[in-house]
Write a protein that holds these residues in place. Structure first.
Motif, PDB file in Angstrom:
ATOM      1  N   UNK A   8      -5.773  -7.521   9.023  1.00  0.00           N
ATOM      2  CA  UNK A   8      -5.209  -6.912  10.215  1.00  0.00           C
ATOM      3  C   UNK A   8      -6.204  -5.917  10.786  1.00  0.00           C
ATOM      4  N   UNK A   9      -6.901  -5.202   9.908  1.00  0.00           N
ATOM      5  CA  UNK A   9      -7.874  -4.191  10.294  1.00  0.00           C
ATOM      6  C   UNK A   9      -9.175  -4.434   9.527  1.00  0.00           C
ATOM      7  N   UNK A  10     -10.236  -3.801   9.973  1.00  0.00           N
ATOM      8  CA  UNK A  10     -11.493  -3.829   9.223  1.00  0.00           C
ATOM      9  C   UNK A  10     -11.279  -3.129   7.886  1.00  0.00           C
ATOM     10  N   UNK A  11     -12.077  -3.516   6.896  1.00  0.00           N
ATOM     11  CA  UNK A  11     -11.985  -2.909   5.569  1.00  0.00           C
ATOM     12  C   UNK A  11     -12.488  -1.471   5.621  1.00  0.00           C
ATOM     13  N   UNK A  12     -11.607  -0.539   5.319  1.00  0.00           N
ATOM     14  CA  UNK A  12     -11.944   0.885   5.234  1.00  0.00           C
ATOM     15  C   UNK A  12     -11.538   1.336   3.832  1.00  0.00           C
ATOM     16  N   UNK A  13     -12.508   1.558   2.942  1.00  0.00           N
ATOM     17  CA  UNK A  13     -12.148   1.970   1.581  1.00  0.00           C
ATOM     18  C   UNK A  13     -11.421   3.316   1.594  1.00  0.00           C
ATOM     19  N   UNK A  14     -10.202   3.329   1.088  1.00  0.00           N
ATOM     20  CA  UNK A  14      -9.393   4.549   1.107  1.00  0.00           C
ATOM     21  C   UNK A  14      -8.249   4.447   0.112  1.00  0.00           C
ATOM     22  N   UNK A  15      -7.653   5.599  -0.171  1.00  0.00           N
ATOM     23  CA  UNK A  15      -6.447   5.667  -0.989  1.00  0.00           C
ATOM     24  C   UNK A  15      -5.427   6.491  -0.196  1.00  0.00           C
ATOM     25  N   UNK A  16      -4.356   5.848   0.212  1.00  0.00           N
ATOM     26  CA  UNK A  16      -3.347   6.490   1.054  1.00  0.00           C
ATOM     27  C   UNK A  16      -2.632   7.601   0.285  1.00  0.00           C
TER      28      UNK A  16
END
Length: 172
Positions: A109-117
């Motif tokens: 759905x979106x570009x890969x953005x490494x993160x932890x919500x």
């Protein structure tokens, strides 16, 4: 059934992240803190067995890598989601890309953005307050990722591990 592919940080890092999530993330009880490598997708039993074979190959070819979390960021104005930014590495991008080619559905759905919500589904006022206070914190977390997990969603919304894939392990 709904599946996803995630990497869980170590327990001490999860505990630190959960100190924020338990207050601001309604998904706190549904899944531990994680780095999403492939967002949720639908698969039947036959499809998932084929993907497990591919995941074993990916794990065989992957070396453990270090993640560095050093800042709070946000997806605003798209969503009022606040996250801990995981410094991107080529290993992470390669891993995520492998899970969107071949037999895998390319369902980004979106570009890969490494993160932890750490916070989501906040009202505009909540978002402003929470982001304002959390963004001032000095966050420095380092961890080694040496595995990823195929997870699936139960009827009650909870995500649970279907199978774990350890990097460099000789799967047959």
């Amino acid at each position: 059934m709904k599946y996803g592919i995630v990497a869980f940080p170590s327990k001490p890092i999860q505990d630190e992240i959960n100190s924020y999530r338990k207050r601001y993330d309604p998904h706190y009880a549904l899944i531990p803190p994680h780095l999403t490598l492939k967002e949720e997708f639908e698969a039947d039993d036959e499809k998932i067995e084929n993907l497990i074979t591919d995941l074993k190959h990916i794990a065989n070819e992957t070396e453990p890598f270090t993640i560095n979390v050093n800042k709070v960021s946000t997806f605003a104005p798209v969503t009022n989601t606040i996250y801990l930014k995981v410094e991107p590495t080529q290993e992470m991008y390669d891993l995520s890309n492998k899970m969107h080619t071949g037999n895998f559905p390319d369902n980004r759905t979106y570009s890969f953005v490494p993160h932890i919500t750490i916070a989501q589904n906040l009202s505009d006022d909540e978002y402003s307050d929470v982001y304002g206070s959390i963004s001032m914190k000095d966050i420095q977390l380092d961890d080694t990722i040496d595995r990823f997990n195929l997870v699936y969603q139960l009827e009650n919304g909870i995500w649970t591990v279907y199978e774990t894939f350890v990097f460099g392990k000789e799967y047959v």
